[in-house]
Every structure is written in structure tokens, then in C-alpha cells.
Design a protein around this motif. Sequence first.
Motif, PDB file in Angstrom:
ATOM      1  N   VAL A 353     -28.721   2.095  52.584  1.00  0.00           N
ATOM      2  CA  VAL A 353     -28.905   0.750  52.071  1.00  0.00           C
ATOM      3  C   VAL A 353     -29.890   0.403  50.595  1.00  0.00           C
ATOM      4  N   GLY A 355     -30.439  -3.033  49.222  1.00  0.00           N
ATOM      5  CA  GLY A 355     -31.025  -4.121  49.168  1.00  0.00           C
ATOM      6  C   GLY A 355     -30.794  -4.549  50.537  1.00  0.00           C
ATOM      7  N   GLU A 356     -29.512  -4.849  51.096  1.00  0.00           N
ATOM      8  CA  GLU A 356     -29.463  -5.833  52.680  1.00  0.00           C
ATOM      9  C   GLU A 356     -28.063  -4.784  53.070  1.00  0.00           C
ATOM     10  N   THR A 357     -27.818  -4.214  52.677  1.00  0.00           N
ATOM     11  CA  THR A 357     -26.200  -3.772  52.784  1.00  0.00           C
ATOM     12  C   THR A 357     -26.393  -2.138  51.958  1.00  0.00           C
ATOM     13  N   ARG A 507     -27.401   1.414  41.373  1.00  0.00           N
ATOM     14  CA  ARG A 507     -26.479   1.191  41.992  1.00  0.00           C
ATOM     15  C   ARG A 507     -25.063   2.857  41.660  1.00  0.00           C
TER      16      ARG A 507
END
Length: 753
Positions: A353, A355-357, A507
Motif C-alpha cells: 500500500v 498512500g491509501e491503496t 512507485r
Amino acid sequence: MQCMNIAPEASAYGEAVRAVREGALDPDEAAEQLISQMTATELLGLLDGDSPGLLLPLIPMLLRRRPFVAGAVPRLGIPGVRFSDGGRGVVIGASTAFPVTMSRAATWDPALEERVGLAVGLETRARGANYSASVCVNLLRHPAWGRAQECYGEDPVLTARMGSAMTRGVRVHAMACVKHFALNSMEDERFEVDVSVDEHSLHEVYLPHFKAVVEAGADSVMSAYNRVRGEYMDVNHALLTDVLRDEWGFRGFVTSDWVFGTHDAVTSLQAGMDVEMPLRLLRARTLPAALRNGQLARATVVQSARRILRTTVLHAATRETAEPGAAVIASPAHRALARRVAAESVVLLKNEVLGETPLLPLAPAISHLAVIGRLAARANLGDHGSSRVRPPSAASVLQGLREALPRVRITTDSGRNERAAAALAAAADTAIVVVGLDQHDEGESVVTGGVNVGVLGPAFGSGALSRVVTGLAHLASRFVRGGDRSSLDLRPSDVRLIRAVVAANPRTVVVLIGGSAILTEEWREQVPALVLAWYGGMEGGRGLADVLTGAADPGGRLPFVLPTDPAHLPPFDRTAKSVVYDDLWGQRRLDGEGHAPAFPFGFGLSYTTFEHRLLEHRFDDTGGWADVLVTNTGGRRGSTVVQVYAADVSVRRPVAQLLGFRKVTLQPGTETTVRVALDAGPTLQRDPDTRCWSPRAGDWALLAGQHSPVSWADAVRLRRPAEPADEDGISQHERPACHPPAGWRGAAAAPPT
């Protein structure tokens, strides 16, 4: 090329096929009728290839142009064995290239594999062949094996289920050949290596999946190049006759591996190897005189002729009657199937994960994607050996992503300059690094030292010419691509690239391409998302893009263990002339020695989450079933593979044995009860003297989960149904069963839920 009418009804062979189809003759009677009409020369001609030995240098070219024929008798209309290879598709012409066998093993979906087999058999027939060497069930003893990509992984039950499914699919249109019998899992020394193995390991580890495929209907078996217990497989009577035919009841025919797989023309026939493939070599020179002088009995010739003709007539009489045209080859339906298999084989190993996802699937709002790596823009289909397929087109990872994300800016770099690649990654929202292996790193070793050059003629049997040719073969083998791997790690340049890109853009998704295990310890902790995408076939780039974008759930699960250290696996010496096979390899070796894997056998993540709970089960020495409650606890539709394991929990380190599995797809928040068929074989042992099977000692327990168990704390006792004792006071399940357990007979499909 459209399928030819190779057996006109007006011919003796055509009449025999018609009579079997209508029930007027059984296959043995039909074979005897044909044999009675054949000359001695024609009978001997059934026992080797029809092409002259002078074509040896042209085999690679001819193999992709036409079927190789053995035993055709035009006078009687007998078409012969019309060979095509086909492990990932038909090698003749431009055909559908499916993901390699190991990739398909990662789907854990026998029903899907049967569909692949059906497509391969259909295209085989459309290319004018009637025989497909498409079922490779050699066990992955070590992931450095060069041809690992051609097998179904390290587990006998998974291999048995998937190989049986492939067999059933192929033989709807073509005779299915299973290979390489037996204990073949080294490449560089495949012509010379001698495998030592005890009776326990041989029959309970390395042969059950062959038995299962035979029970599933395999028409033919291809013998291996290697020796077993000192005897080359073509002359190994103990395995080809005592086990394959007498113990298992196999009624089909055995062929040699190609060119150098026959070591003695007469002895191999007597041992049970029926056809020397693919040329007129040893047998053409030796058998006529041996038959005349009494060294070879006519009854031995007739025995093999009967097996060959019985099998070919029976298959011709029972296969699908409609003749396929050329339009089925690489048809839209087969391309769509290849794409689905590619997507369902993708194994998501890590997905943090950020951030949020989680990083995957790629965010819908992504605007700039960097795709980096020397393999990103290449359609990397696997090795360039005998299983190579040349499709009419193929999609790379880069092409698949561009088609799937037409509105996203996608930039790319080969990664040869790490600074340039890092700069490209830094400018993007997300980076995808595509690294791994290709045909130069692993695969069939097309030129190998140690071949039996005497097969080429008397002048090559010994002396200066033999030494020269053998020496040249050894020398050439050092420079050709493919073969066994020297390391389980990525190339150092790939590791440097991963580190540079991740440092520039956290990322980052790493996509691994390869045919078996690739170690990740050097860099795995730095990477937030890790995907194993295999050699994905002609639609592999599109199938992977479906997964990365979320159009498809990652359906793959590991068909082998990924260790943290190669020392946790069995020793592997690619130059060894002798090797010992035992019952400790893969996940079982790690379990037995107490090593934690990087990723266990059967592991794979979904984009949703699941819970599995064993409800009840029934089990005896012939198999059984387990009911498992499966719940999708996440927010997306997705798939899981229900895996049921057993182990003797009385020992300090229980060793997990896969008994059964079943793939299931669920909508979010839903649950279902899945019935999983269980194989008894892993819990049984075979008495080498009586050939009887009986339960292994120990306190056996059962566990349902999503991969090979880490803990057995929640396991339940493996119950066998109580049965009344017989007159000796012994219950039936305690008596040794003098027949192979039912679970090893290729029962591929679990009962319906």
C-alpha cells in the motif's frame, strides 16, 4: 496447410478404422488384420522414422515445415505416426503460441488446461499431423533445469492433474504423447547422466504423474535420453515393460527421444521401446539382418507393430470426426484463449500500500507511465529448442500496456543506461521494470556434448571419427544458447537497473519473465510491487496488461517454492555424469530442514482477500474429498485456489503434501462451499516386493489454505472411514492395496459443489 485425408476409407487401413468405429472389430483384431497383410519389410518399417538419416542436419528446418512421419505404409493406406511437437503450441508453420507449460501450471486450473490441449490438438490435426508430443510431466527437481519451462512444476499432484487435463484435450484430435520417461530433469548432460533413485522415491515421487497421464488416456510415451540405474531408458526393461506395461497396464506405444535416444536396435525393441524417432538409423541398418539370423524374434517385431497399429487405428476411429481447416490455426478463439491463460497465470508476489491503496492495479488517474527494461519491448516467448512456436504475431509487455492505456503517456527505455532509465522513471507517475530471462539464459540445449554418435553409422562407432565428432559437440555446447542455468539470480545488470529505478521512483512495479524460480533476496525489500509473468505466449503482453490495469485479477499461484537461498534446494551440478534423486526437493526440502521460503509453494496474491475454512472431509486409501468454505472478504471480484494439504504432524518438522486443489472465483462479500477432490497417493507407500500400497505411518492431519502451510496448529486429524473388520480382524483400509491408489490416476476434476 489443411489437414490431408491420410486414411482413405477404400484402403485396408481405412476399412480397419471404419470397422472399429462401427464396433465390427476391436482395435486388437483390426491391428492383427493389418499385420497379416504386411511384408517383413513393411513390419520393420513401423519401428523407425521414414526419413533417411541424411536429413539429420535439416531436422530443425523440416520440423517447422511438416510432420515427421514414422511407419507409413502407402500400399495399405497406413498413414503412420505423423509427429509434431507442441508443448506451447504446434511447431509446424505459424501457429498459436500459448504460454509455456510452467506458466499454465501457475493457473492451477485443469479445466483451462484441457481447453489449451483441445486447441493444440486441433491445430496439430489442421497441420496434417496425428501425434502431438505436447505433454511434458517431468518433475521440477531443481529450477536451474534448462527445460523447466516445459514442465508443470515441483509437485506430483499438481503435475498429474494438469498433465492429465492436457492429455484429454489433445487427444480429441491427435494422439497425445507424454514425455520424457523417466527422471529427466537435467539438460546439459542429458545424454550421459545416470540417475540413481531408491524404490520409494521412484514410485512415490517421480512416477505418479506419469501413471496419472497414462490413466488419462495417453496414447504414447516418449523415453528419455538419460540413464536410470545404469541403463539408458530405451533399453530399460524394468521401467518400459515391468512398470509401464505390466504394473500400469499401458497399451500404447513407446518412441525414443529424437536421433540420439536409441542405443541398441534389438535390445531397445526387446525392452519395450517401439519406434526409433525420427529417422532411419540404427534399426534400419540392424533389424533386417537380426530378424533373418534369429537374433530378433518375429514375435517381438509383431508385438511392437500391434501396439503401434492398435493405437493409431483406435485413435482414428474415436477422435472427433470433423476435419479442421486452416482457419482454426491462430484463430481469434485461440488467441483469446491464449490471452486468458496468460492473465490467469500471472503471479502477484508483492503489492504494498502506497498512500491509501496498493500500487496495483494501476490507478485509473495515472497520466504518465514509464516502461523500462531490455525485455519490455520484446515478445519473449521462451526457449528456441524443439518446443519453439512461431506465431503470426506476438504482443510485448510494452505493446500490451499501450493498447490497454491509450490515453496514458507511456515512455520507454531499454535500461542499458541506468542513469537515463532512472531519469525517465523519476518523471513518471509509476514505473514498470521488465527484467528476467530469455532463450540465452535457459532452455533446451540444442547442441550437447556426450551424444551417442554411433547411431550415425559404423564409422562413427569408435575410433578417430567418433572422437572428432564428439569433441566438436562438446566444444560447440559451450557456445550455444540455452541449457541449464548457472545461477538462479537475475543478471547483475537487471539488479542494478531495479535499484536505480526504485531509487528514482518509489512507485515501481517489477515484472519478472522466466521459466522457473528467480531469486529476489538482493532487491525484493526495496520493491513495493512484484509480479511473475513467465513466458506468456503470443498474447502474453496483453494478458499481463489486463492484470496490471485491473481488467483481470492476478489468477496465478506458484507451482514451485521460491527459496531465499539456493543452498536450501537439492545440489545441482550441470556437468554431473551421475546424480542421486531422493524425496527431498522443493518445498518439501525446505519444510524438512526448517528453512522459511521467500514465497511458499502455491503462493499468490489477489486484488481482493479470501478466507478458507475446512468444514468436513472423507478420506480413505483410494482418495476422498474435503468441503471448504471460501469467503471473499475484500471489495473486488477475484479468484483463489483452495489448496488442501496433509502432513505427519508427529514429527518435529511436518512436510506438507498437496492432496488436492480447486480454483474458485467469487464476487466481493460472497461465500461458497467448495468440494475438493483429494488424492490418496501422497499418504501411501509402495512395497517394492509385492507392489502393494499401504498407508504411511504417522499421525496425519489435514489443512486447507491458500498456499503450502507455514503452521499446522489449526490442522484437523485426517480421518479414514471406519470399516468392519474381515475374518482376519483387519479392516479393509489397513490392508495393503495391490493396485495404484485412485488419486494417482489423473482424476483431474473435483466433484461439483
